[in-house]
Design a protein around this motif. Structure first.
Motif, PDB file in Angstrom:
ATOM      1  N   ALA A  43       0.837  -1.192   0.000  1.00  0.00           N
ATOM      2  CA  ALA A  43       0.000   0.000   0.000  1.00  0.00           C
ATOM      3  C   ALA A  43       0.878   1.251   0.000  1.00  0.00           C
ATOM      4  N   PRO A  44       0.307   2.409  -0.329  1.00  0.00           N
ATOM      5  CA  PRO A  44       1.065   3.665  -0.279  1.00  0.00           C
ATOM      6  C   PRO A  44       1.687   3.876   1.100  1.00  0.00           C
ATOM      7  N   ASP A  77      -6.380   8.519   0.813  1.00  0.00           N
ATOM      8  CA  ASP A  77      -5.280   9.447   0.573  1.00  0.00           C
ATOM      9  C   ASP A  77      -5.680  10.855   1.002  1.00  0.00           C
ATOM     10  N   ALA A  78      -4.794  11.831   0.754  1.00  0.00           N
ATOM     11  CA  ALA A  78      -5.025  13.199   1.207  1.00  0.00           C
ATOM     12  C   ALA A  78      -6.205  13.864   0.515  1.00  0.00           C
ATOM     13  N   GLN A  79      -6.612  13.322  -0.630  1.00  0.00           N
ATOM     14  CA  GLN A  79      -7.756  13.872  -1.356  1.00  0.00           C
ATOM     15  C   GLN A  79      -9.067  13.179  -0.993  1.00  0.00           C
ATOM     16  N   GLY A  80      -8.992  12.240  -0.077  1.00  0.00           N
ATOM     17  CA  GLY A  80     -10.196  11.532   0.349  1.00  0.00           C
ATOM     18  C   GLY A  80     -10.569  10.352  -0.523  1.00  0.00           C
ATOM     19  N   ASN A  81      -9.655   9.945  -1.417  1.00  0.00           N
ATOM     20  CA  ASN A  81      -9.923   8.788  -2.281  1.00  0.00           C
ATOM     21  C   ASN A  81      -9.765   7.496  -1.501  1.00  0.00           C
ATOM     22  N   ASN A  82     -10.700   6.580  -1.674  1.00  0.00           N
ATOM     23  CA  ASN A  82     -10.669   5.289  -0.999  1.00  0.00           C
ATOM     24  C   ASN A  82      -9.752   4.354  -1.781  1.00  0.00           C
TER      25      ASN A  82
END
Length: 251
Positions: A43-44, A77-82
Motif C-alpha cells: 500500500a502507499p 489518501d489526502a484527497q479523500g480517495n478510498n
C-alpha cells in the motif's frame, strides 16, 4: 458492479490465495476468524497489505510497522480517495464480474437484435412484471438501431402462475414471437397454457432463477451488461433516464 450486489458464487471463483505459512502471525490469527486471504500487496507509504474476503465481501488488511498488529479497514489518501476500494474492485469484483458475464452469455435465452450490436444486454424478466414490459418497450428503439441487443432469461417470481406462463413462452413454436406479443400488450396477450409444463422449459427457468440468485438480484427486471471498461453493470428495476442513457452508450 457494486460490492453489496456481489453474490458468493462470484467471489468463490477466485482461486489464488496467499500461502498461510508466509503470513505474519497477526494476519494468521485474523484468518482464523473467517477471513480468506487472497494475496499480499504494498500500500502507499510502504505499508504491507493483504487482500481478502469475508462473508462474500472484499476486505483489506494492513500490517503495522512493528508487525505485531493488523488493521482491517479502508485506506484513504489526502484527497479523500478510498484506495482500499480501488484494489478490491480491480482485484476481486471486476474479474469476478467478467467471469459471471461469460456464464450469462452462455445461458439459453430469448434473443432480440443483431449480433453486431454495440452493447449486448442480458435481462431477467417475469411474464407479469410491469416494469419488464416498460423496459422492453423503451429498449426497442435501441435494438432497432443496433445500439444494444437483448437476451431475456425468463423467471417466475411475481405470481403463482408466472412460472407456468414463462414455460409456455419457452415451449411455444416461436418463443421470441410469443414473448414480444406478451411484452407489446403489457402482459395481456398471454400464451396458451399447455396441459403439461415442458420439462425442458421448467429446467431452463430453474437455471435462470439460480443465476439470478447468484447475482444477488431481488427483483425484475434485473439487467446486466459489460461496459466499455469490461466491468459488469447491474440495474435492478426499471432504469431511470440516466441509467438508460448509460446503457445505450454501454457505459
Amino acid at each position: 458492479m457494486k460490492k453489496r450486489l456481489m453474490a458468493g458464487a462470484l467471489l468463490a471463483s477466485l482461486s489464488v490465495q496467499a500461502q498461510t505459512s508466509d503470513l505474519p502471525e497477526p494476519v494468521k490469527q485474523i484468518e482464523k476468524q473467517g477471513i480468506t486471504i487472497i494475496k499480499p500487496f504494498t500500500a502507499p507509504g510502504g505499508v504491507q497489505g493483504w487482500l481478502g474476503k469475508y462473508q462474500d465481501t472484499g476486505v483489506t488488511l494492513y500490517l503495522t510497522p512493528d508487525k505485531k498488529h493488523v488493521i482491517s479497514g479502508y485506506m484513504y489518501d489526502a484527497q479523500g480517495n478510498n484506495l482500499s476500494e480501488k484494489i478490491i474492485n480491480e482485484e476481486i469484483y471486476i474479474p469476478a464480474g467478467r467471469e459471471m458475464w461469460k456464464t450469462l452469455t452462455k445461458a439459453t435465452g430469448i434473443k432480440e437484435g443483431s449480433d453486431q450490436a454495440g452493447c449486448p444486454v442480458v435481462v431477467f424478466a417475469d411474464p407479469f412484471c410491469p416494469y419488464c414490459h416498460t423496459f422492453w418497450q423503451q429498449a426497442q428503439p435501441l435494438v432497432k438501431e443496433k445500439r444494444i441487443s437483448l437476451k431475456t432469461l425468463l423467471v417466475g417470481v411475481l405470481r403463482p402462475d408466472s412460472g407456468r406462463y414463462a414455460a409456455a413462452v419457452l415451449a411455444s413454436d416461436n418463443p421470441a414471437g410469443a414473448w414480444q406479443a406478451l411484452q407489446a400488450s403489457k402482459g395481456k396477450n398471454k400464451p396458451t397454457l399447455p396441459e403439461k409444463t415442458s420439462q425442458a422449459a421448467f429446467k431452463q427457468i430453474q437455471h435462470n432463477q439460480y443465476l439470478m440468485d447468484q447475482l444477488g438480484a431481488n427483483g425484475t427486471p434485473a439487467i446486466y451488461y459489460l461496459n466499455k471498461d469490461q466491468a459488469l453493470q447491474q440495474i435492478v428495476g426499471l432504469p431511470d433516464a440516466q441509467q438508460m442513457a448509460r446503457l445505450a452508450a454501454c457505459e
